[in-house]
Design a protein around this motif. Structure first.
Motif, PDB file in Angstrom:
ATOM      1  N   GLN A 158      -9.124  -4.161 -10.072  1.00  0.00           N
ATOM      2  CA  GLN A 158      -8.080  -3.313 -10.854  1.00  0.00           C
ATOM      3  C   GLN A 158      -7.802  -3.721 -12.299  1.00  0.00           C
ATOM      4  O   GLN A 158      -7.452  -4.948 -12.545  1.00  0.00           O
ATOM      5  CB  GLN A 158      -6.589  -3.072 -10.033  1.00  0.00           C
ATOM      6  N   TYR A 183      -5.489  -5.258   0.504  1.00  0.00           N
ATOM      7  CA  TYR A 183      -4.623  -6.059  -0.232  1.00  0.00           C
ATOM      8  C   TYR A 183      -3.866  -7.046   0.805  1.00  0.00           C
ATOM      9  O   TYR A 183      -3.689  -8.205   0.419  1.00  0.00           O
ATOM     10  CB  TYR A 183      -3.727  -5.167  -1.041  1.00  0.00           C
ATOM     11  N   LEU A 221      -5.885   4.793  -1.529  1.00  0.00           N
ATOM     12  CA  LEU A 221      -4.746   3.676  -1.578  1.00  0.00           C
ATOM     13  C   LEU A 221      -4.461   3.182  -0.165  1.00  0.00           C
ATOM     14  O   LEU A 221      -3.938   2.149  -0.383  1.00  0.00           O
ATOM     15  CB  LEU A 221      -3.595   4.693  -2.323  1.00  0.00           C
ATOM     16  N   MET A 251       0.280  -0.891  -4.843  1.00  0.00           N
ATOM     17  CA  MET A 251      -0.939  -0.198  -5.173  1.00  0.00           C
ATOM     18  C   MET A 251      -0.647   1.378  -5.724  1.00  0.00           C
ATOM     19  O   MET A 251      -1.387   1.681  -6.655  1.00  0.00           O
ATOM     20  CB  MET A 251      -1.874   0.075  -3.848  1.00  0.00           C
ATOM     21  N   ALA A 285      -4.491  -0.376   0.289  1.00  0.00           N
ATOM     22  CA  ALA A 285      -3.164  -1.275   0.412  1.00  0.00           C
ATOM     23  C   ALA A 285      -3.554  -2.139   1.771  1.00  0.00           C
ATOM     24  O   ALA A 285      -2.932  -3.364   1.529  1.00  0.00           O
ATOM     25  CB  ALA A 285      -2.063  -0.261   0.939  1.00  0.00           C
TER      26      ALA A 285
END
Length: 159
Positions: A85, A35, A28, A55, A32
């Protein structure tokens, strides 16, 4: 614009040295950071804290029930460089069936086939699980390159 594609989908070769595996909770923080780096400033999120919260919300099912086998990361030299995702039943108006809520690749790793490879791997997992189509959303004006790739891969506008 919602796009839908029937399954199965042809496999796509990933670049040498790039592998794909399911997203894990331990990823994660890296996802993140990816992202945040993958979108222009302020387009998706404005800070790493916001990216992390987004996330975590994906993992918690706030955007639909995550499909673990079709929620994947791409790794190069142990570094997360891409992510897809996929969920069922997103909370907004969307086509029935599996829906890709995010597909992003680090800017330094784009145009190498990583996004297409992630999409093909997710589509394969969905097909193996008995799904017959996959949907996603793209804004052609804001993401013309992505829209053209989706069209080339057989995605068509819903309706």
């Amino acid at each position: 614009m919602h796009l839908v594609r029937p399954l199965p989908m042809d496999a796509a070769a990933l670049p040498a040295g790039v592998g794909v595996r399911p997203l894990e909770p331990a990823d994660l923080d890296a996802v993140a950071r990816l992202y945040l780096a993958s979108y222009p400033a302020g387009v998706a999120v404005a800070s790493l804290a916001e990216a992390g919260a987004e996330m975590e919300a994906v993992f918690a099912g706030d955007f639909g029930a995550p499909i673990a086998a079709a929620t994947l990361v791409a790794l190069s030299a142990g570094e997360v460089v891409g992510c897809i995702q996929t969920v069922l039943d997103p909370p907004w108006d969307a086509p029935e069936g599996p829906f890709v809520i995010e597909l992003f690749v680090h800017p330094d790793h784009r145009r190498r086939g990583i996004g297409e490879g992630l999409l093909a791997a997710a589509a394969s997992a969905l097909w193996q699980a008995g799904h017959v189509s996959v949907g996603l959303n793209v804004e052609p004006v804001e993401a013309m390159a992505a829209f053209r790739i989706y069209q080339r891969l057989g995605f068509r506008a819903l309706g």
